[in-house]
Motif scaffolding. Structure first.
Motif, PDB file in Angstrom:
ATOM      1  N   VAL A 282       0.820  -0.881  -0.008  1.00 32.07           N
ATOM      2  CA  VAL A 282       0.048   0.074   0.024  1.00 32.07           C
ATOM      3  C   VAL A 282       1.414   1.456   0.060  1.00 32.07           C
ATOM      4  N   LEU A 283       2.087   1.398   0.905  1.00 36.34           N
ATOM      5  CA  LEU A 283       2.215   2.246   1.062  1.00 36.34           C
ATOM      6  C   LEU A 283       3.722   2.549  -0.075  1.00 36.34           C
ATOM      7  N   ARG A 284       4.110   1.514  -1.177  1.00 34.88           N
ATOM      8  CA  ARG A 284       4.744   1.481  -2.256  1.00 34.88           C
ATOM      9  C   ARG A 284       3.230   2.461  -3.530  1.00 34.88           C
ATOM     10  N   TYR A 285       2.304   2.364  -3.489  1.00 33.02           N
ATOM     11  CA  TYR A 285       1.085   2.843  -4.433  1.00 33.02           C
ATOM     12  C   TYR A 285       1.244   4.091  -4.097  1.00 33.02           C
ATOM     13  N   VAL A 286       1.070   4.464  -2.042  1.00 30.82           N
ATOM     14  CA  VAL A 286       1.169   6.219  -2.046  1.00 30.82           C
ATOM     15  C   VAL A 286       1.988   6.557  -2.699  1.00 30.82           C
TER      16      VAL A 286
ATOM     17  N   LEU B  37      -6.586  22.033   3.250  1.00 28.83           N
ATOM     18  CA  LEU B  37      -5.834  22.320   2.187  1.00 28.83           C
ATOM     19  C   LEU B  37      -5.219  20.455   2.172  1.00 28.83           C
ATOM     20  N   LEU B  38      -5.026  19.641   3.729  1.00 26.16           N
ATOM     21  CA  LEU B  38      -5.335  18.168   3.590  1.00 26.16           C
ATOM     22  C   LEU B  38      -5.535  17.719   3.370  1.00 26.16           C
ATOM     23  N   SER B  39      -7.183  17.937   3.404  1.00 23.64           N
ATOM     24  CA  SER B  39      -8.267  17.267   2.962  1.00 23.64           C
ATOM     25  C   SER B  39      -7.867  16.675   1.191  1.00 23.64           C
ATOM     26  N   LEU B  40      -7.389  17.956   0.414  1.00 24.90           N
ATOM     27  CA  LEU B  40      -7.264  17.810  -0.583  1.00 24.90           C
ATOM     28  C   LEU B  40      -6.222  16.856  -1.794  1.00 24.90           C
ATOM     29  N   CYS B  41      -5.414  17.005  -0.378  1.00 22.03           N
ATOM     30  CA  CYS B  41      -3.669  16.179  -0.757  1.00 22.03           C
ATOM     31  C   CYS B  41      -4.373  14.669  -0.613  1.00 22.03           C
ATOM     32  N   ASN B  42      -5.350  14.621   0.614  1.00 18.30           N
ATOM     33  CA  ASN B  42      -5.084  13.284   0.881  1.00 18.30           C
ATOM     34  C   ASN B  42      -6.492  12.203   0.123  1.00 18.30           C
ATOM     35  N   ASN B  43      -7.090  13.028  -0.756  1.00 18.16           N
ATOM     36  CA  ASN B  43      -7.872  12.984  -1.478  1.00 18.16           C
ATOM     37  C   ASN B  43      -7.662  12.890  -2.699  1.00 18.16           C
ATOM     38  N   ARG B  44      -6.589  13.498  -3.059  1.00 14.57           N
ATOM     39  CA  ARG B  44      -5.781  12.924  -4.034  1.00 14.57           C
ATOM     40  C   ARG B  44      -5.220  11.427  -4.183  1.00 14.57           C
ATOM     41  N   ILE B  45      -4.087  11.489  -3.272  1.00 16.05           N
ATOM     42  CA  ILE B  45      -4.000  10.164  -2.781  1.00 16.05           C
ATOM     43  C   ILE B  45      -4.951   8.722  -3.187  1.00 16.05           C
ATOM     44  N   SER B  46      -6.257   9.088  -1.714  1.00 15.33           N
ATOM     45  CA  SER B  46      -6.263   8.210  -1.975  1.00 15.33           C
ATOM     46  C   SER B  46      -7.192   7.629  -3.516  1.00 15.33           C
ATOM     47  N   CYS B  47      -7.508   8.857  -4.122  1.00  9.64           N
ATOM     48  CA  CYS B  47      -8.402   8.315  -5.679  1.00  9.64           C
ATOM     49  C   CYS B  47      -7.298   8.038  -6.442  1.00  9.64           C
ATOM     50  N   HIS B  48      -6.363   8.533  -6.481  1.00 13.84           N
ATOM     51  CA  HIS B  48      -4.887   8.293  -7.714  1.00 13.84           C
ATOM     52  C   HIS B  48      -5.171   6.216  -6.957  1.00 13.84           C
ATOM     53  N   VAL B  49      -5.003   6.357  -6.079  1.00 15.28           N
ATOM     54  CA  VAL B  49      -3.891   4.948  -5.482  1.00 15.28           C
ATOM     55  C   VAL B  49      -5.254   3.780  -5.322  1.00 15.28           C
ATOM     56  N   VAL B  50      -6.452   3.917  -5.532  1.00 15.23           N
ATOM     57  CA  VAL B  50      -7.892   2.976  -5.176  1.00 15.23           C
ATOM     58  C   VAL B  50      -7.827   2.750  -6.982  1.00 15.23           C
ATOM     59  N   ARG B  51      -7.546   3.739  -7.670  1.00 17.37           N
ATOM     60  CA  ARG B  51      -7.807   4.251  -9.555  1.00 17.37           C
ATOM     61  C   ARG B  51      -6.240   3.249 -10.006  1.00 17.37           C
ATOM     62  N   ASP B  52      -5.354   3.676  -9.249  1.00 15.25           N
ATOM     63  CA  ASP B  52      -4.088   2.539  -9.650  1.00 15.25           C
ATOM     64  C   ASP B  52      -4.821   1.047  -9.345  1.00 15.25           C
ATOM     65  N   LEU B  53      -5.003   0.678  -8.315  1.00 12.02           N
ATOM     66  CA  LEU B  53      -5.686  -0.651  -7.980  1.00 12.02           C
ATOM     67  C   LEU B  53      -6.527  -1.416  -8.556  1.00 12.02           C
ATOM     68  N   ARG B  54      -7.353  -0.842  -8.821  1.00 14.88           N
ATOM     69  CA  ARG B  54      -8.112  -1.006  -9.808  1.00 14.88           C
ATOM     70  C   ARG B  54      -7.516  -1.547 -11.781  1.00 14.88           C
ATOM     71  N   LYS B  55      -6.852  -0.252 -11.865  1.00 12.66           N
ATOM     72  CA  LYS B  55      -6.456  -0.457 -12.960  1.00 12.66           C
ATOM     73  C   LYS B  55      -5.923  -1.430 -13.548  1.00 12.66           C
ATOM     74  N   ASP B  56      -4.737  -2.170 -12.163  1.00 15.42           N
ATOM     75  CA  ASP B  56      -3.526  -3.769 -12.255  1.00 15.42           C
ATOM     76  C   ASP B  56      -4.317  -5.055 -12.055  1.00 15.42           C
ATOM     77  N   ALA B  57      -5.584  -4.781 -11.148  1.00 13.14           N
ATOM     78  CA  ALA B  57      -6.366  -6.205 -10.512  1.00 13.14           C
ATOM     79  C   ALA B  57      -6.787  -5.762 -12.774  1.00 13.14           C
ATOM     80  N   PHE B  58      -7.404  -4.479 -13.294  1.00  8.60           N
ATOM     81  CA  PHE B  58      -8.504  -5.611 -14.554  1.00  8.60           C
ATOM     82  C   PHE B  58      -7.300  -5.890 -14.996  1.00  8.60           C
TER      83      PHE B  58
END
Length: 580
Positions: free
Chosen positions: A15-19, A84-105
């Motif tokens: 998970v940390l590698r994705y982050v 601004l912290l929430s914006l950064c966190n949202n970006r990390i969360s959305c991008h990590v899940v996008r990458d996870l789904r992309k790799d899984a698909f």
């Protein structure tokens, strides 16, 4: 299987590698967390000074005004940095899940057919969709509260020790009790979150199966049995969710209780110090604020730990899919072009399970242009033979050869491009009729498409559709009959005209009159092409050049229709069983 610490750490590390792929957002998260905590910790100092200003020196409006302006500035900075912290966190969360789904698909494309055959489709969908969503929620909450919580704890410790060393040390020494309770409860909730994710996947799989087979369910009046099975799974999911929610909900009130005891102790000791003159009233106000800020992150972090337990349980299921063994790479294999149709099986052995043998010592030689019919009872190995020809499965022993080349030395893409398949189970994608027909030959002209549709006797019903060839079909063909869908699949093959054909009950859903009409077009299509015909209706293969009769994975008879009838063997029994 019980999770070992190393496996948990592996999931956390991945998970940390994705982050870590988003260093700018990660640095922003850390920076804004520091700024939020710093601004928040300044506010009690200002309010304490205001209290002392009022108590000790009377109301000094100019001084209070200056303190008030500073407090408003600190609050504004804390609010802005939190946003601004929430914006950064949202970006990390959305991008990590996008990458996870992309790799899984992407993994789905590389998985062998045996994985698809042996795993529930609904469970796989649940891993990519539901588990990824659950992981996203946990990750977002974790990054939002974890950094600020840790920094707040460290910052308040420093301020408390500066303000009053004795009480500060007492607060710090009492902290492990809160941490112990949180760790104890959180450790015991992981298994329930894991069970909840697995049961949710099972439920998704059953619902997907129930919707897909709804017509069959209604035809056999099996609704009550399906409902009972669904309720059983739903009850297990409710129990698992209740256990996970109940035990995880113990964390926050338990830590709050201990933290409130610490706060009461701080208030008592501070009041005694104020009475003895060691502390000012403003100093006690500051200290109580810091004590409250110090204990609050423990309540939040214990909640975060619970969410992260659920998130990591979901992440582990996604990583299990990503870690599945892929098909062997064929990028360095030869590319097969314009096959003539010379196919050979040499002492082939294959079984789906090591404990149950299926095909053994199967040898077959097919000359270019021959029509080979494959018949036999259910489970005799007909479809398995097709899977081996297409290299959906690799043989355990022996070899399957095309044009003298072992199919394991040929790229799968080029091998499968040589075959055109019409299966008993039709497949149409969401899109127009034109897009479905040109799938195998996108460059074909509309004139070629219409000619193929006329040859397959599909043109007439296509023209009766609302927009003809531009009619949009829903997934799996929508309201088209099974026969109409099969005619579209036949049209697709007639348009593509591949070098070799595989017809697996290709006309099973078509009425006898239309089947006779299509027969002429099929005969023309099969001319000069090696064709494998899997058939249960033996009347459709009487003119085949070679008929293979299979039993238990072995070819027990081989020859033409008339020859096999004269032998009065397995084929004659099958044929007479249909026409006696």
């Amino acid at each position: 299987m019980k999770n070992t610490p190393s496996k948990k750490m592996s999931t956390l590390g991945r998970v940390l590698r994705y982050v870590g792929k988003y260093p700018v957002s990660l640095v922003g998260t850390l920076g804004f967390a520091v700024l939020t905590v710093a601004a928040t910790l300044c506010i009690p100092v200002l309010f304490g000074d205001a209290v002392d200003c009022i108590v000790e020196n009377g109301v000094q409006w100019e001084e209070l005004k200056e303190i008030f302006i500073k407090a408003v500035g600190a609050i504004a900075i804390a609010a802005l940095s939190q946003w601004l912290l929430s914006l950064c966190n949202n970006r990390i969360s959305c991008h990590v899940v996008r990458d996870l789904r992309k790799d899984a698909f992407e993994k789905l494309k590389a998985l062998p057919l045996k994985y698809i055959d042996s795993h529930s489709h609904g469970d796989t969908v649940s891993r990519i969709i539901a588990d990824a969503d659950q992981f996203s929620d946990g990750l977002l909450m974790g990054f939002t509260q974890f950094f600020t919580g840790v920094l707040t704890i460290l910052g308040t410790i420093v301020f408390m020790l500066i303000t009053n060393v004795k009480i500060g040390i007492i607060v710090v020494l009492a902290t492990p009790a809160s941490l112990f309770v949180a760790k104890f409860v959180a450790t015991h909730t992981h298994k329930y979150f894991k069970e909840q994710s697995a049961t949710r996947g099972e439920q998704t799989a059953f619902v997907e199966e129930a919707i897909t087979g709804l017509k069959t369910t209604q035809a056999f009046a099996h609704e009550e049995e399906n409902e009972a099975k669904f309720n059983k799974i739903n009850d297990r999911l409710e129990k698992a969710a209740m256990n996970a929610t109940f035990y995880s909900s113990l964390v926050n009130p338990s830590t709050r209780f201990i933290n409130n005891l610490i706060y009461a102790l701080v208030a008592l000791l501070g009041a005694l110090d104020v009475a003895s003159g060691v502390f000012t009233v403003g100093g006690l106000t500051k200290f109580l604020s810091y004590a409250n800020q110090y204990t609050k992150p423990f309540n939040e972090i214990t909640g975060v730990i619970t969410e992260l337990k659920s998130a990591f349980a979901c992440a582990a299921r996604i990583f299990e899919l990503i870690d599945e063994q892929e098909e062997s790479s064929d990028k360095d294999n030869a590319v097969l072009d314009n096959a003539n149709g010379d196919v050979a099986l040499e002492n082939v052995a294959f079984s789906y399970s090591k404990t149950k043998k299926l095909i053994e010592n199967l040898s077959l030689s097919v000359q270019p242009g021959q029509r080979v019919a494959i018949v036999g009872r259910t489970g005799s190995g007909k479809t398995t033979l097709i899977n081996l020809l297409m290299r959906f499965y690799d043989v355990d022993d022996g070899a399957v050869k095309i044009e003298g080349q072992d199919v394991r030395t040929i790229t799968r893409k080029s091998l499968r491009e040589q075959y055109g398949m019409v299966l008993q189970e039709t497949w149409l994608k969401s899109g127009t009729v034109r897009e479905n027909l040109k799938m195998g030959k996108p460059e074909a002209s509309d004139e070629e498409m219409i000619a193929a549709a006329k040859a397959a006797h599909a043109h007439s019903f296509i023209k009766r559709m609302e927009k003809g060839y531009d009619t949009v079909l829903s997934e799996e063909g929508g309201n088209l009959s099974e026969g109409q869908k099969q005619l579209l699949c036949i049209t697709r093959i007639m348009l593509a005209q591949p070098p070799m054909l595989i017809l697996d009950e290709a006309t099973s859903s078509i009425d006898t009159r239309t089947e006779r009409k299509i027969g002429d077009a099929f005969d023309k299509l099969m001319e000069g092409r090696t064709t494998f015909i899997v058939a249960h209706r033996l009347s459709t293969i009487v003119h085949a050049d070679c008929i293979l009769v299979m039993e238990a994975g072995r070819v027990v008879e081989q020859g033409k229709h008339a020859e096999l009838l004269k032998r009065n063997g397995a084929y004659a029994q099958l044929y007479n069983g249909q026409f006696a």
